[in-house]
Design an enzyme around this catalytic site. Structure first.
Site, PDB file in Angstrom:
ATOM      1  N   THR A 191       0.815  -1.217   0.000  1.00  0.00           N
ATOM      2  CA  THR A 191       0.000   0.000   0.000  1.00  0.00           C
ATOM      3  C   THR A 191       0.845   1.261   0.000  1.00  0.00           C
ATOM      4  OG1 THR A 191      -1.860  -1.085   1.102  1.00  0.00           O
ATOM      5  CG2 THR A 191      -1.723   1.292   1.328  1.00  0.00           C
TER       6      THR A 191
ATOM      7  N   THR B 224       0.987  -4.528   4.273  1.00  0.00           N
ATOM      8  CA  THR B 224       0.755  -4.897   5.669  1.00  0.00           C
ATOM      9  C   THR B 224       0.070  -6.245   5.836  1.00  0.00           C
ATOM     10  OG1 THR B 224      -1.360  -3.713   5.715  1.00  0.00           O
ATOM     11  CG2 THR B 224       0.618  -2.482   6.365  1.00  0.00           C
ATOM     12  N   ASP B 225      -0.544  -6.781   4.774  1.00  0.00           N
ATOM     13  CA  ASP B 225      -1.291  -8.038   4.917  1.00  0.00           C
ATOM     14  C   ASP B 225      -0.441  -9.160   5.492  1.00  0.00           C
ATOM     15  OD1 ASP B 225      -3.647  -6.994   4.008  1.00  0.00           O
ATOM     16  OD2 ASP B 225      -3.496  -7.810   1.980  1.00  0.00           O
TER      17      ASP B 225
END
Length: 329
Positions: free
Chosen positions: A16, A92-93
């Site tokens: 992101t 971040t996943d």
């Protein structure tokens, strides 16, 4: 001769923090490391020399074990060439898993700092610049040495072994339920509350490519999902109720499974340890450990999967696996 400025390598996997809008809708990875660095107020004024590498351009969900193994090799070569700290930016996943994998691959004193963003660069209040600034400040500081790999987000410093992503959209998503953050970034400097954690021996990337499944226990579970699983995977993480409990009806399937592959017993709760000797009913942690399941301690199911996969890839036998989980968990 004056003191040399610390060298910090900033490596991007995408995520992101690098995303911008695309014509078909939504956002996708696009920004380079140099573009990200140029957009961070105050970063150019830091007393550090930055080096940038665009290693991958992926959303966090698509990062693989092979990607992290390649990243670990890149990090190792740069540390051997005199880099003082490394910042990894990614989606971040999967940060809670990739950071722990990097921690298992890293044995040196130099800090490896993982960060990212919850709000992309096109959104109001994008958090990427602040997170990148904090990560570089930590990576350049002697205070972060001997901590292994850490995650820096929202000015908090978390141990890779402990950190969890706890909210799907909040900027404060990263938390360490077992022990809290190691420290904070305060006025541009890391302030450590915990000087260091015990560290497990480092592994080298490579070896076989084992398959490790995570199976979550649910209400009235009869274990049907385990039928034949031992012939299709190399190891299993069982995310059990509470302190390590399963329905009694599930026990026969688990007994059959543990005879085929290593089965690690973790808790699905998100915090706290798996016990080993408190409860004594069929399907309790005491019963399951006696049947050969390996307790994960404080490791959550996802970090337990990372560790078991690394151990299996290295050809570790069951006694070695049990010893490694005792040390890490």
């Amino acid at each position: 001769m004056g003191k040399l400025r610390p060298r910090v390598l900033v490596v991007s996997l995408g995520g992101t923090i690098t995303m911008t809008p695309i014509a078909t809708g939504g956002v996708a990875p696009a920004l380079s490391v140099d573009q990200l660095i140029a957009g961070v107020p105050g970063l150019a004024e830091l007393d550090a020399d930055l080096e940038a590498v665009d290693f991958r351009q992926l959303p966090g969900a698509s990062v693989s074990f092979d990607d992290v193994a390649g990243l670990a090799d890149l990090v190792r070569r740069n540390l051997a060439a005199g880099v003082d700290g490394v910042v990894v930016i990614q989606g971040t996943d999967t940060i809670e898993e990739t950071s722990y994998l990097l921690d298992l691959y890293h044995s040196g004193p130099e800090p490896i700092v993982v960060t990212g963003a919850m709000r992309n660069a096109a959104m109001a209040g994008a958090d990427g610049p602040a997170n990148l600034l904090g990560a570089v400040q930590v990576a350049a500081s002697p205070a972060a040495r001997d901590l292994g790999c850490v995650v820096v987000f929202a000015d908090e410093i978390h141990a890779a072994r402990r950190v969890r992503k706890t909210h799907s959209t909040a900027g404060s998503t990263f938390r360490s339920p077992n022990g809290g953050p190691l420290g904070y970034v305060v006025e541009g400097q890391p302030r450590m509350l915990i000087e260091r954690l015990s560290r497990t021996p480092a592994f080298r990337p490579g070896g076989s490519r084992p398959t490790v499944a995570v199976v979550t226990v649910t209400l009235d579970d009869d274990g049907a999902v385990l039928d034949g699983l031992g012939s299709r995977v190399d190891g299993v993480i069982l995310a059990a109720f509470g302190a390590g409990h399963v329905p009694q009806a599930m026990v026969p399937a688990l007994q059959y499974l543990v005879e085929a592959v290593p089965v690690v017993l973790a808790s699905r709760t998100g915090a706290g340890p798996v016990l080993t000797g408190t409860y004594g009913f069929p399907g309790s942690e005491r019963d399951l450990v006696a049947r050969g399941l390996i307790p994960a301690g404080f490791l959550d199911p996802f970090k337990a999967r990372v560790l078991l996969r690394v151990l299996l890839a290295a050809g570790t036998d069951r006694d070695g696996i049990r010893a490694a989980f005792t040390a890490a968990g």
